[in-house]
Design an enzyme around this catalytic site. Structure first.
Site, PDB file in Angstrom:
ATOM      1  N   CYS A 142      66.408  53.216  -3.741  1.00  0.00           N
ATOM      2  CA  CYS A 142      66.704  54.190  -4.428  1.00  0.00           C
ATOM      3  C   CYS A 142      68.227  54.458  -4.332  1.00  0.00           C
ATOM      4  CB  CYS A 142      65.745  55.372  -3.799  1.00  0.00           C
ATOM      5  SG  CYS A 142      65.653  56.550  -5.094  1.00  0.00           S
ATOM      6  N   HIS A 235      60.723  53.479  -4.877  1.00  0.00           N
ATOM      7  CA  HIS A 235      60.188  53.830  -3.742  1.00  0.00           C
ATOM      8  C   HIS A 235      58.820  53.108  -3.518  1.00  0.00           C
ATOM      9  CE1 HIS A 235      63.162  56.403  -1.696  1.00  0.00           C
ATOM     10  NE2 HIS A 235      63.033  57.000  -3.012  1.00  0.00           N
ATOM     11  N   GLU A 237      57.681  51.662  -0.715  1.00  0.00           N
ATOM     12  CA  GLU A 237      57.289  51.938   0.621  1.00  0.00           C
ATOM     13  C   GLU A 237      56.439  53.252   0.760  1.00  0.00           C
ATOM     14  OE1 GLU A 237      60.918  54.298   0.281  1.00  0.00           O
ATOM     15  OE2 GLU A 237      60.314  52.382  -0.405  1.00  0.00           O
TER      16      GLU A 237
END
Length: 305
Positions: A142, A235, A237
């Site tokens: 990001c 993102h 994760e």
């Protein structure tokens, strides 16, 4: 893990054409196993949540990994206890003499600030320069991806009309590239940001390859020629409830914010979110660790170039 076969076996070339990773006996015998050394520069204010997200993503592999958490010295976090940072984190000055198999540089809520105005920008650029010689492959997430694209390639960030928040469909490009091996043609990824890296500048940079992109979210997965630098603009994760937390936090602050797209059942926050990205997220991290770290790093980390 790779299939191990004799290098002279005719099936080897067929498997390689089918994008199956194979390892001949000579290479396999030359390998020795040791834990991978991964350093994570955690720039997120929610330190412990980010630790959990990343460790989950890194755990879906048979590889043994030793993780070192890194914090900046030029800026000390205020959203986490001092004792937590002192116990679990170290500083760049204490590790810069070392070499690592892999590194992750996270995002940070600094998109509305010019890069040079960030308090720890000088320290971050020193770290990013250090990765060129001391890390086999660095994964940037990001804002970390935007910062690295700007520092390494001069690619500017652009401000969006409103916050990009939600889970978006992406197309897989260059399907034989190991980083996207096993990806479906279409996959989903969460995004949460106010800015984006300039798409035209990325496309025009001869050193960069876009591996995944979205009509709504733009370029998502980018790598340099060797895979020593990988840039992830979203993102993957994120936990299933992270966008919900961010949305409700922004609402509580009185921000004019839209409901995250393609996230809640029937777009109704009361019905909760739909988890639609974890399989591809796990695969991306596994591919990175296997093909760009484990398969490329030397057994003796002193030989990292």
């Amino acid at each position: 893990m790779p299939i191990r076969i004799d290098g002279e076996l005719p099936a080897k070339k067929i498997l390689e054409r089918e994008n199956v990773f194979v390892m001949d006996m000579e290479r396999a015998i030359a390998q020795d196993i040791r834990p991978l050394e991964i350093v994570i520069l955690n720039l997120m204010p929610t330190k412990q949540a980010t630790e959990l997200h990343l460790l989950r993503s890194l755990s879906n592999t048979p590889l043994q990994i030793d993780v070192t958490f890194l914090q900046t010295e030029s800026y000390r976090p205020t959203h986490v206890s001092k004792s937590h940072m002192e116990k679990f984190y170290t500083f760049f000055s204490k590790i810069k003499h070392k070499k690592f198999d892999g590194m992750i540089i996270t995002g940070a809520p600094l998109e509305k600030i010019e890069f040079e105005q960030v308090e720890y920008w000088k320290e971050l650029t020193e770290i990013m320069e250090w990765t060129k010689t001391n890390v086999t492959s660095t994964l940037h997430i990001c804002w970390g991806a935007q910062a690295a694209l700007y520092y390494h390639y001069g690619i500017k960030k652009i401000f969006l009309d409103k916050k990009l928040s939600g889970v978006y469909k992406h197309r897989t490009i260059h399907k034989k590239t190991p980083l996207v091996r096993g990806f479906d043609d279409i996959f989903c990824v969460p995004h949460s940001r106010y800015t984006a890296s300039d798409m035209d500048e990325i496309r025009n940079c001869k050193d960069l390859i876009i591996l995944g992109e979205s009509d709504e979210a733009g370029p998502y997965l980018i790598k340099n020629e060797t895979g020593s630098q990988i840039f992830v603009t979203g993102h993957p994760e994120y936990d299933v409830m992270t966008l919900d937390y961010e949305y409700k936090r922004d609402i509580a602050k009185g921000l004019d914010i839209d409901i995250p797209q393609n996230y809640y059942i029937d777009d109704d926050p009361e019905k909760g979110p739909i988890k639609s990205w974890r399989c591809h997220a796990n695969m991306m991290y596994t591919n990175w660790l296997n093909y760009y770290v484990y398969q490329l790093t030397p057994y003796d980390l002193g030989n990292v170039k």
